[in-house]
Design an enzyme around this catalytic site. Structure first.
Site, mmCIF file in Angstrom:
data_model
loop_
_atom_site.group_PDB
_atom_site.id
_atom_site.type_symbol
_atom_site.label_atom_id
_atom_site.label_comp_id
_atom_site.label_asym_id
_atom_site.label_seq_id
_atom_site.Cartn_x
_atom_site.Cartn_y
_atom_site.Cartn_z
ATOM 1 N N ASP A 119 -1.482 0.434 12.060
ATOM 2 C CA ASP A 119 -1.258 1.881 11.970
ATOM 3 C C ASP A 119 -1.234 2.425 13.383
ATOM 4 O O ASP A 119 -2.226 2.968 13.872
ATOM 5 C CB ASP A 119 -2.349 2.561 11.141
ATOM 6 N N ASP B 262 -6.627 -0.619 9.080
ATOM 7 C CA ASP B 262 -5.631 -0.047 9.988
ATOM 8 C C ASP B 262 -5.943 -0.529 11.402
ATOM 9 O O ASP B 262 -6.894 -0.053 12.055
ATOM 10 C CB ASP B 262 -5.665 1.488 9.934
ATOM 11 N N MET C 251 0.839 -1.205 0.000
ATOM 12 C CA MET C 251 0.000 0.000 0.000
ATOM 13 C C MET C 251 0.869 1.248 0.000
ATOM 14 O O MET C 251 1.922 1.280 0.615
ATOM 15 C CB MET C 251 -0.906 -0.032 1.237
HETATM 16 C C1 GLT Z 1 -1.616 9.486 9.746
HETATM 17 C C2 GLT Z 1 -2.984 9.066 10.197
HETATM 18 C C3 GLT Z 1 -3.275 7.659 9.857
HETATM 19 C C4 GLT Z 1 -3.350 7.421 8.382
HETATM 20 C C5 GLT Z 1 -2.077 7.622 7.696
HETATM 21 C C6 GLT Z 1 -2.303 7.513 6.198
HETATM 22 S S1 GLT Z 1 -1.219 9.017 8.169
HETATM 23 O O1 GLT Z 1 -0.654 8.942 10.601
HETATM 24 O O2 GLT Z 1 -3.094 9.271 11.600
HETATM 25 O O3 GLT Z 1 -4.442 7.218 10.454
HETATM 26 O O4 GLT Z 1 -3.688 6.082 8.168
HETATM 27 O O5 GLT Z 1 -2.292 8.731 5.554
HETATM 28 MN MN MN Z 2 -4.742 5.128 9.760
HETATM 29 MN MN MN Z 3 -5.051 7.042 14.004
#
Ligand code: GLT
Ligand code: MN
Ligand code: MN
Length: 388
Positions: A288, A246, A89
């Site tokens: 994430d 995420d 990704m």
């Molecule tokens: C940023 C955000 C994340 C996103 C990313 C993708 S950047 O850190 O807080 O939740 O997934 O742009």
């Molecule tokens: Mn994110």
């Molecule tokens: Mn976040």
């Protein structure tokens, strides 16, 4: 029983910005040194991850020359080739630069919107060069603090125009991207456009090529909105739109914490893993999140290992849940079927008439206890490790 050590077959990925997070927050300076992309790739490979994701500027500084860019990209490619890690990704940083302070695709300034398109096309080129097949749009700056500018309707139209343009660009280049919109209710803007998974799912059918667009739900973001992450991903799965995910964790009512997966809401994490595993979701499992600001580099790798380990432990718990005879019996008892009523529930004028005239024992329906307390306690005990 395994020892919960991940391998590439588990499809775990991390953004460069996650393990690379230096611990800056609105009130404090970084607490850790930056880590280079090739170093991150080698460390994650050692830990058993399968890939990394990136924003253009996680890798290439916004003001890099073409020669600098090529050197950085080739160093990363060497680390990827050496370790076998992939880049499934890619995404664009459309939030860090002051040019985007009032939005990128939804800026009221046509020049900013055009620059956002240019930056995204270049970033899509980079992602394609690295083999990415999913392209994420997190519209961090796409929102407002005040609505006095009167752009609420225009912003959605501008967003749509940009996404339509970029889908055409991808097709014209033969990149084969699938696009995933990532909703968030607020932060860094007071109100972000398309704030929840449901909002994004409602917007997608208004695009020219809706089949190319899905969602990238984030545990923390739905939780910030006071919503349930398992419910959100169930709706995305039902719509065939869970293109990416995420995984992280979050306390409700807080700033975006991006905690280690399962660190806070273990039951929410468990039902998330159950949905992903039971429905055969086959995309990357992307964490994430980032290590707490208190941590040094050792804490960063403990964080990364912890995300993957917790997922694998919960996957094992899901299998235990399905194999537990008492839980299976309780689940069976919870559902009541009736073939005659099932047939009547298929519409025909006759069935509608029959159903209208049907006698129901309403009081009995209200009396039956579904057994959810016992079922939930069994789930909790299973998670606490005292069943089986
Ligand atoms: C940023 C955000 C994340 C996103 C990313 C993708 S950047 O850190 O807080 O939740 O997934 O742009
Ligand atoms: Mn994110
Ligand atoms: Mn976040």
């Amino acid at each position: 029983m395994t020892n919960f050590t991940p391998t590439a077959a588990d499809r775990f990925t991390f953004g460069l910005w996650t393990v690379g997070n230096v611990g800056r927050d609105p009130f404090g300076e970084p607490t850790r040194q930056p880590l280079s992309a090739p170093y991150i790739v080698r460390k994650l490979a050692e830990l058993g991850a399968s890939g990394i994701n990136l924003h253009d500027n996680d890798l290439v500084p916004i003001d890099a020359t073409a020669a600098e860019r090529d050197k950085i990209v080739s160093d990363l490619k060497a680390a990827l080739a050496e370790t076998g890690l992939k880049v499934p990704m890619a995404t664009t940083n459309l939030f860090g630069d002051p040019a985007f302070k009032d939005g990128a695709f939804t800026s009221a300034d046509r020049r900013v919107r055009a620059y956002a398109l240019q930056k995204t096309m270049r970033s899509m080129d980079l992602g394609a060069e690295l083999g990415a097949k999913t392209y994420v749009f997190w519209g961090g700056r796409e929102g407002t603090e005040v609505d006095a500018g009167g752009k609420l309707m225009d912003a959605l139209a501008w967003f749509r125009e940009s996404l339509n343009f970029l889908a055409e660009y991808s097709e014209s280049q033969g990149y084969g991207y699938r696009f995933a919109l990532e909703p968030k209710p607020n932060e860094p803007r007071a109100d972000i456009f398309l704030p929840t998974v449901g909002s994004a799912l409602g917007f997608i059918p208004t695009l020219d090529k809706p089949e190319l667009f899905g969602v990238n739900p984030e545990f923390a973001h739905e939780t910030m909105a006071g919503l349930s992450f398992p419910h959100a991903i169930a709706q995305a799965l039902d719509a065939g739109k869970l293109f990416h995910i995420d995984l992280n964790d979050q306390k409700m009512g807080r700033f975006d914490q991006d905690l280690r997966f399962g660190a806070e809401n273990i039951k929410g994490a468990f039902f998330t893993v159950m949905l992903l595993e039971d429905t055969g979701y086959s995309g990357p499992l992307h964490f994430d999140a980032h290590a707490l600001r208190t941590e040094d580099e050792a804490g960063v790798w403990a964080f990364a290992r912890g995300c993957m380990r917790t997922y694998l432990i919960l996957k094992d718990k899901v299998a235990q849940f399905h194999a537990d005879p008492e839980i299976t019996a309780a689940l069976e008892a919870y559902r009541v079927e009736d073939t005659e009523l099932a047939a009547l529930s298929k519409f025909s004028p006759e069935n509608a008439e029959a159903l209208k005239n049907r006698e129901f024992d309403r009081e009995a329906l209200g009396v039956r206890g579904p057994g959810l307390e016992a079922l939930d306690q069994m789930t909790i005990e299973l998670l606490m490790g005292v069943r089986g």
